[in-house]
Motif scaffolding. Sequence first.
Motif, PDB file in Angstrom:
ATOM      1  N   VAL A  73     -15.560  -2.946   0.464  1.00 26.60           N
ATOM      2  CA  VAL A  73     -15.441  -4.255  -0.192  1.00 26.60           C
ATOM      3  C   VAL A  73     -14.047  -4.847   0.093  1.00 26.60           C
ATOM      4  N   ARG A  74     -14.037  -6.105   0.540  1.00 24.53           N
ATOM      5  CA  ARG A  74     -12.756  -6.804   0.785  1.00 24.53           C
ATOM      6  C   ARG A  74     -12.341  -7.489  -0.516  1.00 24.53           C
ATOM      7  N   GLY A  75     -11.640  -6.754  -1.330  1.00 29.91           N
ATOM      8  CA  GLY A  75     -11.175  -7.314  -2.599  1.00 29.91           C
ATOM      9  C   GLY A  75     -11.426  -6.340  -3.730  1.00 29.91           C
ATOM     10  N   VAL A  83      -7.471   9.904   3.006  1.00 29.70           N
ATOM     11  CA  VAL A  83      -6.381   9.584   3.933  1.00 29.70           C
ATOM     12  C   VAL A  83      -6.083   8.100   3.829  1.00 29.70           C
ATOM     13  N   PHE A  84      -4.806   7.757   3.906  1.00 31.53           N
ATOM     14  CA  PHE A  84      -4.372   6.360   3.862  1.00 31.53           C
ATOM     15  C   PHE A  84      -4.102   5.873   5.278  1.00 31.53           C
ATOM     16  N   GLY A  85      -4.649   4.697   5.604  1.00 29.81           N
ATOM     17  CA  GLY A  85      -4.428   4.132   6.942  1.00 29.81           C
ATOM     18  C   GLY A  85      -5.219   4.890   7.995  1.00 29.81           C
ATOM     19  N   PRO A  97     -12.653   7.570   9.095  1.00 31.69           N
ATOM     20  CA  PRO A  97     -12.222   6.193   9.360  1.00 31.69           C
ATOM     21  C   PRO A  97     -10.943   5.855   8.592  1.00 31.69           C
ATOM     22  N   GLN A  98     -10.311   4.745   8.953  1.00 32.57           N
ATOM     23  CA  GLN A  98      -9.127   4.243   8.229  1.00 32.57           C
ATOM     24  C   GLN A  98      -9.416   4.246   6.727  1.00 32.57           C
ATOM     25  N   HIS A  99      -8.476   4.726   5.934  1.00 32.28           N
ATOM     26  CA  HIS A  99      -8.562   4.770   4.458  1.00 32.28           C
ATOM     27  C   HIS A  99      -9.627   5.741   3.918  1.00 32.28           C
ATOM     28  N   GLY A 100     -10.185   6.584   4.801  1.00 32.84           N
ATOM     29  CA  GLY A 100     -11.059   7.663   4.317  1.00 32.84           C
ATOM     30  C   GLY A 100     -12.479   7.249   4.004  1.00 32.84           C
ATOM     31  N   ALA A 102     -14.000   7.478   0.650  1.00 29.80           N
ATOM     32  CA  ALA A 102     -14.373   7.166  -0.742  1.00 29.80           C
ATOM     33  C   ALA A 102     -14.867   5.733  -0.878  1.00 29.80           C
ATOM     34  N   ARG A 103     -14.238   4.796  -0.158  1.00 29.15           N
ATOM     35  CA  ARG A 103     -14.627   3.386  -0.285  1.00 29.15           C
ATOM     36  C   ARG A 103     -15.882   3.046   0.505  1.00 29.15           C
ATOM     37  N   ASN A 104     -16.322   4.007   1.349  1.00 30.20           N
ATOM     38  CA  ASN A 104     -17.533   3.810   2.167  1.00 30.20           C
ATOM     39  C   ASN A 104     -18.727   4.578   1.637  1.00 30.20           C
ATOM     40  N   THR A 184      -5.003   3.272  -4.853  1.00 27.04           N
ATOM     41  CA  THR A 184      -5.887   2.240  -5.433  1.00 27.04           C
ATOM     42  C   THR A 184      -5.460   0.905  -4.818  1.00 27.04           C
ATOM     43  N   HIS A 185      -6.304   0.410  -3.930  1.00 24.70           N
ATOM     44  CA  HIS A 185      -5.963  -0.733  -3.070  1.00 24.70           C
ATOM     45  C   HIS A 185      -6.214  -2.040  -3.831  1.00 24.70           C
ATOM     46  N   THR A 186      -5.347  -2.308  -4.825  1.00 25.81           N
ATOM     47  CA  THR A 186      -5.629  -3.371  -5.798  1.00 25.81           C
ATOM     48  C   THR A 186      -5.292  -4.774  -5.286  1.00 25.81           C
ATOM     49  N   ASP A 208       8.055  -0.236   6.988  1.00 22.92           N
ATOM     50  CA  ASP A 208       7.483  -1.547   7.269  1.00 22.92           C
ATOM     51  C   ASP A 208       6.466  -1.403   8.405  1.00 22.92           C
ATOM     52  N   LYS A 209       5.184  -1.501   8.058  1.00 21.01           N
ATOM     53  CA  LYS A 209       4.131  -1.318   9.064  1.00 21.01           C
ATOM     54  C   LYS A 209       4.020  -2.513  10.008  1.00 21.01           C
ATOM     55  N   THR A 210       4.652  -3.640   9.645  1.00 22.07           N
ATOM     56  CA  THR A 210       4.651  -4.788  10.568  1.00 22.07           C
ATOM     57  C   THR A 210       5.810  -4.681  11.569  1.00 22.07           C
ATOM     58  N   THR A 229       2.937  -9.111   5.273  1.00 20.78           N
ATOM     59  CA  THR A 229       3.715  -8.053   4.617  1.00 20.78           C
ATOM     60  C   THR A 229       2.855  -6.803   4.512  1.00 20.78           C
ATOM     61  N   ASP A 230       3.395  -5.686   4.964  1.00 23.41           N
ATOM     62  CA  ASP A 230       2.655  -4.415   4.909  1.00 23.41           C
ATOM     63  C   ASP A 230       3.688  -3.289   4.800  1.00 23.41           C
ATOM     64  N   ARG A 231       4.058  -2.998   3.567  1.00 27.01           N
ATOM     65  CA  ARG A 231       5.174  -2.076   3.331  1.00 27.01           C
ATOM     66  C   ARG A 231       4.763  -0.943   2.408  1.00 27.01           C
ATOM     67  N   ILE A 265       2.687  -2.765  -0.613  1.00 27.17           N
ATOM     68  CA  ILE A 265       2.593  -4.215  -0.838  1.00 27.17           C
ATOM     69  C   ILE A 265       2.005  -4.801   0.443  1.00 27.17           C
ATOM     70  N   TRP A 266       0.861  -5.473   0.298  1.00 30.75           N
ATOM     71  CA  TRP A 266       0.157  -5.982   1.488  1.00 30.75           C
ATOM     72  C   TRP A 266      -0.328  -7.404   1.269  1.00 30.75           C
ATOM     73  N   ASN A 267      -0.022  -8.234   2.255  1.00 33.09           N
ATOM     74  CA  ASN A 267      -0.648  -9.558   2.336  1.00 33.09           C
ATOM     75  C   ASN A 267      -0.829  -9.856   3.819  1.00 33.09           C
ATOM     76  N   VAL A 291      -1.067  -4.900  -4.520  1.00 31.36           N
ATOM     77  CA  VAL A 291      -0.045  -3.982  -5.028  1.00 31.36           C
ATOM     78  C   VAL A 291      -0.803  -2.680  -5.246  1.00 31.36           C
ATOM     79  N   GLU A 292      -0.570  -1.711  -4.359  1.00 31.90           N
ATOM     80  CA  GLU A 292      -1.445  -0.552  -4.259  1.00 31.90           C
ATOM     81  C   GLU A 292      -0.704   0.712  -4.675  1.00 31.90           C
ATOM     82  N   SER A 293      -1.038   1.224  -5.838  1.00 33.43           N
ATOM     83  CA  SER A 293      -0.384   2.451  -6.311  1.00 33.43           C
ATOM     84  C   SER A 293      -1.014   3.640  -5.601  1.00 33.43           C
TER      85      SER A 293
HETATM   86  O1  LIG Z   1      -8.660  -3.710   6.552  1.00 30.41           O
HETATM   87  P1  LIG Z   1      -8.499  -2.497   5.686  1.00 30.41           P
HETATM   88  O2  LIG Z   1      -8.927  -1.221   6.349  1.00 30.41           O
HETATM   89  O3  LIG Z   1      -9.162  -2.697   4.349  1.00 30.41           O
HETATM   90  O4  LIG Z   1      -6.963  -2.340   5.404  1.00 30.41           O
HETATM   91  C1  LIG Z   1      -6.223  -3.381   4.845  1.00 30.41           C
HETATM   92  C2  LIG Z   1      -4.754  -3.003   4.763  1.00 30.41           C
HETATM   93  O5  LIG Z   1      -4.608  -1.984   3.786  1.00 30.41           O
HETATM   94  C3  LIG Z   1      -3.255  -1.673   3.485  1.00 30.41           C
HETATM   95  O6  LIG Z   1      -3.226  -0.700   2.484  1.00 30.41           O
HETATM   96  C4  LIG Z   1      -2.581  -1.139   4.738  1.00 30.41           C
HETATM   97  O7  LIG Z   1      -1.221  -0.842   4.478  1.00 30.41           O
HETATM   98  C5  LIG Z   1      -2.696  -2.159   5.845  1.00 30.41           C
HETATM   99  O8  LIG Z   1      -2.122  -1.629   7.031  1.00 30.41           O
HETATM  100  C6  LIG Z   1      -4.150  -2.525   6.079  1.00 30.41           C
HETATM  101  O9  LIG Z   1      -4.227  -3.552   7.049  1.00 30.41           O
END
Ligand SMILES: O=P(O)(O)OC[C@H]1O[C@@H](O)[C@H](O)[C@@H](O)[C@@H]1O
Length: 320
Positions: A73-75, A83-85, A97-100, A102-104, A184-186, A208-210, A229-231, A265-267, A291-293
Amino acid sequence: MDRSKKPSAIGVSPSLPQPTISFVGNEVEAKLPKGGSVTVNLFGATVTSWKLPSGKEQLFLSEKAHLDGSKPVRGGIPLVFPVFGAPPKDHATSSLPQHGFARNSKWEFLGKSSSESLERSKSSDETVKLDFGLSHTMLSEDFQKAWSYEFELVYSVILSGASLETQLQVNNKSSKSFEFQVLTHTYLRIEDISKIRIGNLQSKTYVDKTQNATTHIEKSPALAITQETDRVYQGLEPNVPVVVSSTDGKTLFSISRMDLNDTVIWNPWAEKAKGMADFAPDDAYKNMVCVESGSVSTWQSLEAGEFWVGGQTIKASLEA
Ligand SMILES: O=P(O)(O)OC[C@H]1O[C@@H](O)[C@H](O)[C@@H](O)[C@@H]1O
């Protein structure tokens, strides 16, 4: 004594209105009698909506978010585990996959907790706790192959007044230890990205991932988001919340953490937002900040038979 009547739950007046739970499709919604609600999609146990008693939505959900399990879900609040990232090579998570997963994955609703298990100070009409579970046998075959440990996750979503708490318990049911990261990707909903500042990050180290994952020290007492921003801020003090406030000084959100000492912190900003097929409308990057704890800068190691618990509490402003 009239034995046909069931005894009421301990400490709860039978006359108090109770939170209501409803199910629509893949979503569970809990509403508090005094107003306020939370909605959780079983795909990822993703919180997709959190409303204050006034009805004001607190989370950003893309208009093109996939809510049918075809994509994370985007949001809302997707849960990142184990795993993160992008997973590192030569690690037990490297085929995930990216972010493991659990969200899939589709979680199970374990139920609304009884009043006895909630804090005594909160009466059951003001608080509702929803529990969700995921275990290795519920994963797709591909995920089971990619991460072969036996585990159980219990994710609790607790709504009360102006706060939302999410708590994860990770149980290692394997005969060997495993390592994990969690986050928690809030996606917080805000009115205007140019009118918010993020506080309590000053002097913290961040990656800084950017900027090719280079390491920096935060100088600003009130971080403004003015570009992509991706820190990953690391080693935050456990008792100091990250605070999102308006430029005129009102606290909009205060995010405290339990055993989660990193905050991302991501935008995506304009260009990346446009490039994401499930992000809409294109300019909605102005109405969100993640703001992801988490615990992502190192690995948590969990021995066979052990468990770990961590979580966050987001307090929103009732006035803002
Ligand atoms: O597009 P996804 O997989 O949901 O990830 C969104 C962003 O999630 C953030 O937590 C990462 O730091 C970013 O690098 C990534 O782009």
